[in-house]
Design a protein around this motif. Structure first.
Motif, PDB file in Angstrom:
ATOM      1  N   GLN A 229     -35.403  53.103 -14.114  1.00 48.40           N
ATOM      2  CA  GLN A 229     -34.395  54.024 -14.631  1.00 48.40           C
ATOM      3  C   GLN A 229     -33.118  53.982 -13.784  1.00 48.40           C
ATOM      4  N   SER A 230     -33.293  53.918 -12.478  1.00 52.90           N
ATOM      5  CA  SER A 230     -32.124  53.846 -11.597  1.00 52.90           C
ATOM      6  C   SER A 230     -31.337  52.559 -11.850  1.00 52.90           C
ATOM      7  N   MET A 231     -32.047  51.461 -12.067  1.00 53.08           N
ATOM      8  CA  MET A 231     -31.362  50.188 -12.280  1.00 53.08           C
ATOM      9  C   MET A 231     -30.687  50.151 -13.649  1.00 53.08           C
ATOM     10  N   LEU A 232     -31.269  50.805 -14.639  1.00 53.47           N
ATOM     11  CA  LEU A 232     -30.619  50.909 -15.946  1.00 53.47           C
ATOM     12  C   LEU A 232     -29.313  51.686 -15.823  1.00 53.47           C
ATOM     13  N   GLN A 233     -29.364  52.804 -15.116  1.00 52.12           N
ATOM     14  CA  GLN A 233     -28.151  53.589 -14.915  1.00 52.12           C
ATOM     15  C   GLN A 233     -27.098  52.794 -14.146  1.00 52.12           C
ATOM     16  N   ALA A 234     -27.547  52.050 -13.138  1.00 48.11           N
ATOM     17  CA  ALA A 234     -26.618  51.241 -12.352  1.00 48.11           C
ATOM     18  C   ALA A 234     -25.979  50.154 -13.212  1.00 48.11           C
ATOM     19  N   GLY A 235     -26.765  49.577 -14.109  1.00 50.39           N
ATOM     20  CA  GLY A 235     -26.223  48.553 -14.997  1.00 50.39           C
ATOM     21  C   GLY A 235     -25.128  49.104 -15.890  1.00 50.39           C
ATOM     22  N   VAL A 236     -25.360  50.264 -16.482  1.00 48.80           N
ATOM     23  CA  VAL A 236     -24.347  50.880 -17.338  1.00 48.80           C
ATOM     24  C   VAL A 236     -23.085  51.174 -16.533  1.00 48.80           C
ATOM     25  N   ALA A 237     -23.255  51.664 -15.305  1.00 50.07           N
ATOM     26  CA  ALA A 237     -22.111  52.027 -14.464  1.00 50.07           C
ATOM     27  C   ALA A 237     -21.281  50.817 -14.055  1.00 50.07           C
ATOM     28  N   LEU A 238     -21.819  49.601 -14.213  1.00 50.09           N
ATOM     29  CA  LEU A 238     -21.069  48.391 -13.885  1.00 50.09           C
ATOM     30  C   LEU A 238     -20.059  48.011 -14.963  1.00 50.09           C
ATOM     31  N   LEU A 239     -20.164  48.608 -16.140  1.00 53.91           N
ATOM     32  CA  LEU A 239     -19.250  48.263 -17.226  1.00 53.91           C
ATOM     33  C   LEU A 239     -17.817  48.622 -16.851  1.00 53.91           C
ATOM     34  N   PRO A 240     -16.848  47.858 -17.341  1.00 58.12           N
ATOM     35  CA  PRO A 240     -15.443  48.254 -17.123  1.00 58.12           C
ATOM     36  C   PRO A 240     -15.199  49.640 -17.716  1.00 58.12           C
ATOM     37  N   ASP A 241     -14.220  50.344 -17.181  1.00 58.35           N
ATOM     38  CA  ASP A 241     -13.949  51.705 -17.655  1.00 58.35           C
ATOM     39  C   ASP A 241     -13.679  51.749 -19.155  1.00 58.35           C
ATOM     40  N   TRP A 242     -12.959  50.760 -19.671  1.00 62.51           N
ATOM     41  CA  TRP A 242     -12.649  50.771 -21.101  1.00 62.51           C
ATOM     42  C   TRP A 242     -13.914  50.586 -21.953  1.00 62.51           C
ATOM     43  N   ALA A 243     -14.897  49.844 -21.429  1.00 63.74           N
ATOM     44  CA  ALA A 243     -16.155  49.685 -22.153  1.00 63.74           C
ATOM     45  C   ALA A 243     -16.971  50.972 -22.110  1.00 63.74           C
ATOM     46  N   LEU A 244     -16.985  51.642 -20.958  1.00 68.25           N
ATOM     47  CA  LEU A 244     -17.659  52.939 -20.867  1.00 68.25           C
ATOM     48  C   LEU A 244     -17.056  53.930 -21.847  1.00 68.25           C
ATOM     49  N   GLN A 245     -15.755  53.933 -21.976  1.00 68.71           N
ATOM     50  CA  GLN A 245     -15.090  54.830 -22.922  1.00 68.71           C
ATOM     51  C   GLN A 245     -15.498  54.530 -24.353  1.00 68.71           C
ATOM     52  N   SER A 246     -15.733  53.258 -24.661  1.00 63.67           N
ATOM     53  CA  SER A 246     -16.187  52.895 -26.006  1.00 63.67           C
ATOM     54  C   SER A 246     -17.530  53.536 -26.334  1.00 63.67           C
ATOM     55  N   PHE A 247     -18.387  53.664 -25.307  1.00 64.28           N
ATOM     56  CA  PHE A 247     -19.689  54.306 -25.481  1.00 64.28           C
ATOM     57  C   PHE A 247     -19.621  55.827 -25.272  1.00 64.28           C
ATOM     58  N   ASP A 248     -18.412  56.350 -25.058  1.00 66.61           N
ATOM     59  CA  ASP A 248     -18.225  57.780 -24.767  1.00 66.61           C
ATOM     60  C   ASP A 248     -19.001  58.202 -23.521  1.00 66.61           C
ATOM     61  N   LEU A 249     -18.979  57.348 -22.515  1.00 65.86           N
ATOM     62  CA  LEU A 249     -19.677  57.622 -21.261  1.00 65.86           C
ATOM     63  C   LEU A 249     -18.655  57.803 -20.140  1.00 65.86           C
ATOM     64  N   HIS A 250     -19.010  58.645 -19.197  1.00 68.44           N
ATOM     65  CA  HIS A 250     -18.154  58.866 -18.038  1.00 68.44           C
ATOM     66  C   HIS A 250     -19.032  59.017 -16.799  1.00 68.44           C
ATOM     67  N   TYR A 251     -18.702  58.269 -15.763  1.00 66.17           N
ATOM     68  CA  TYR A 251     -19.436  58.340 -14.505  1.00 66.17           C
ATOM     69  C   TYR A 251     -18.497  58.888 -13.438  1.00 66.17           C
ATOM     70  N   SER A 252     -18.762  60.101 -12.995  1.00 62.92           N
ATOM     71  CA  SER A 252     -17.936  60.704 -11.953  1.00 62.92           C
ATOM     72  C   SER A 252     -18.140  59.967 -10.632  1.00 62.92           C
ATOM     73  N   PRO A 253     -17.196  60.092  -9.703  1.00 57.54           N
ATOM     74  CA  PRO A 253     -17.370  59.459  -8.386  1.00 57.54           C
ATOM     75  C   PRO A 253     -18.670  59.888  -7.701  1.00 57.54           C
ATOM     76  N   LEU A 254     -19.049  61.156  -7.826  1.00 56.73           N
ATOM     77  CA  LEU A 254     -20.296  61.626  -7.215  1.00 56.73           C
ATOM     78  C   LEU A 254     -21.502  60.951  -7.847  1.00 56.73           C
ATOM     79  N   ARG A 255     -21.500  60.882  -9.167  1.00 58.73           N
ATOM     80  CA  ARG A 255     -22.628  60.242  -9.851  1.00 58.73           C
ATOM     81  C   ARG A 255     -22.739  58.776  -9.466  1.00 58.73           C
ATOM     82  N   ARG A 256     -21.611  58.109  -9.355  1.00 55.67           N
ATOM     83  CA  ARG A 256     -21.630  56.703  -8.953  1.00 55.67           C
ATOM     84  C   ARG A 256     -22.198  56.547  -7.543  1.00 55.67           C
ATOM     85  N   ARG A 257     -21.798  57.442  -6.639  1.00 55.79           N
ATOM     86  CA  ARG A 257     -22.319  57.360  -5.269  1.00 55.79           C
ATOM     87  C   ARG A 257     -23.828  57.576  -5.239  1.00 55.79           C
TER      88      ARG A 257
END
Length: 288
Positions: A229-257
Motif C-alpha cells: 500500500q505504501s509503494m502504491l501511494q508512492a507511485g501515484v505521488a511520483l506523477l507530474p503535478d498536471w497528471a495528478l490534477q487530471s485524477f483530481d488528486l492532491h498530495y500535500s507536502p506533509l503527506r509526501r514526507r
C-alpha cells in the motif's frame, strides 16, 4: 536472520518476472547483453523498490493517453490478472535490461508480434494499433520518465544531468527496436515531449477505474500488504503535478514526507533482503 531475508526475497520474487523462470539472467558468462554493467540503465533498473514505485506511476501516466488505455482495456488481462500483467512487464524490463543478447532479442521480437495483433477503436471511435510508432513512443517515454523519477527520489537523488540524459539515450534502444520513432533522448527532450502531448491526454471513467484497480491490487501475502500500500501511494505521488490534477488528486507536502519516509524504510529492508535480483545475477554473469 538469513531466514527472514529469504522470506522477504521470496515475497519480492512473487511480484517480478523472475518468478516465470523462462530466462536465466545469470547465463552465459561474459555476455554484456544490450547494455553491460557500466551503463546507467543497469543502475536505474537495478533497484527493485524504486522500480516498483516507478512502474505504478508509469502505468497511470500511460493510461492518460486514450489509445494506450483502449489497447489495455480491450486486449490486456490487466483487470482479471493484475499480478500476471505485472510479472510479464517486469520480465520484459529485466531481460531486455540485464539479460544476454539472445534472450533480449527473443523478448523484443515476441512483443512486436503481440503488438501486431492489438488493434481496435477507442471509446470515441478513434482507431488504434499497438504497433503505431507514435503510441510506442508515448508508452516508452511515460515509463522511462517515471522510472527515472523514482530513482531520483528513492535511490540516488545525486544522479547527474549528463547521466540522466545517458539513461534516456540508452533506454531508447529498446523502444526503437520495438518500432518507436522520434524517441526523446534527454531530460530536456522528454519534458518537451510531455508538454507537447498534454492536449491529447484525458482522464475518463475508464482511467479512474484503472487507478481504483491498481490501488486495490493484491499483495503477494497479508504480511506484505502494508508495504504494498505504501509503494502504491508512492507511485501515484511520483506523477507530474498536471497528471495528478487530471485524477483530481492532491498530495500535500506533509503527506509526501510521510510517504517518502515509509518508502525509505521499506526500500532499505528490501535492499538488505534481495541478494539474487536481476541486477545481482547479471553482475555475477559479468564476473563482478
Amino acid at each position: 536472520m538469513s531466514g527472514i531475508r529469504d522470506r522477504i526475497q521470496q515475497q519480492v520474487f512473487r511480484l517480478n518476472g523472475l518468478s516465470l523462470n523462462e530466462f536465466d539472467i545469470s547465463q552465459p558468462p561474459g555476455d554484456p547483453g544490450l547494455y553491460g554493467p557500466d551503463s546507467v540503465i543497469w543502475r536505474v533498473h537495478g533497484d527493485f523498490s524504486s522500480m516498483l514505485c516507478g512502474g505504478i506511476a508509469a502505468l497511470l501516466l500511460q493510461m492518460l493517453h486514450p489509445l494506450a488505455l483502449a489497447g489495455v482495456w480491450d486486449h490486456s488481462t490487466f483487470r482479471q490478472d493484475m499480478m500476471g500483467r505485472l510479472r510479464r512487464t517486469s520480465q520484459f524490463i529485466a531481460v531486455t535490461t540485464f539479460g544476454n543478447h539472445r534472450d533480449a532479442q527473443i523478448l523484443i521480437e515476441r512483443v512486436k508480434r503481440i503488438h501486431l495483433q492489438i488493434t481496435g477503436t477507442d471509446a470515441h471511435g478513434v482507431p488504434y494499433a499497438a504497433s503505431d510508432p507514435a503510441l510506442l513512443t508515448w508508452v516508452h517515454v511515460a515509463e522511462t520518465r517515471c522510472f527515472l523519477a523514482a530513482h531520483l527520489r528513492y535511490k540516488n537523488p545525486h544522479l547527474s544531468l549528463p547521466e540522466q540524459d545517458r539513461y534516456y539515450a540508452e533506454a531508447a534502444r529498446v523502444a526503437e527496436a520495438l518500432g518507436a520513432e522520434q524517441v526523446p533522448k534527454s531530460v530536456e527532450a522528454v519534458e518537451a515531449y510531455l508538454h507537447q502531448m498534454r492536449p491529447q491526454l484525458r482522464c475518463d471513467e475508464r482511467t479512474r477505474e484503472v487507478l481504483s484497480l491498481l490501488m486495490n491490487a493484491p499483495a503477494p501475502s497479508w504480511q506484505a500488504r502494508p508495504a504494498m500500500q505504501s509503494m502504491l501511494q508512492a507511485g501515484v505521488a511520483l506523477l507530474p503535478d498536471w497528471a495528478l490534477q487530471s485524477f483530481d488528486l492532491h498530495y500535500s507536502p506533509l503527506r509526501r514526507r510521510l510517504i517518502n519516509g515509509r518508502i525509505y524504510l521499506i526500500a532499505g529492508l528490501l535492499r538488505w533482503a534481495i541478494r539474487q535480483g536481476a541486477y545481482q545475477r547479471a553482475m555475477a554473469r559479468m564476473g563482478r
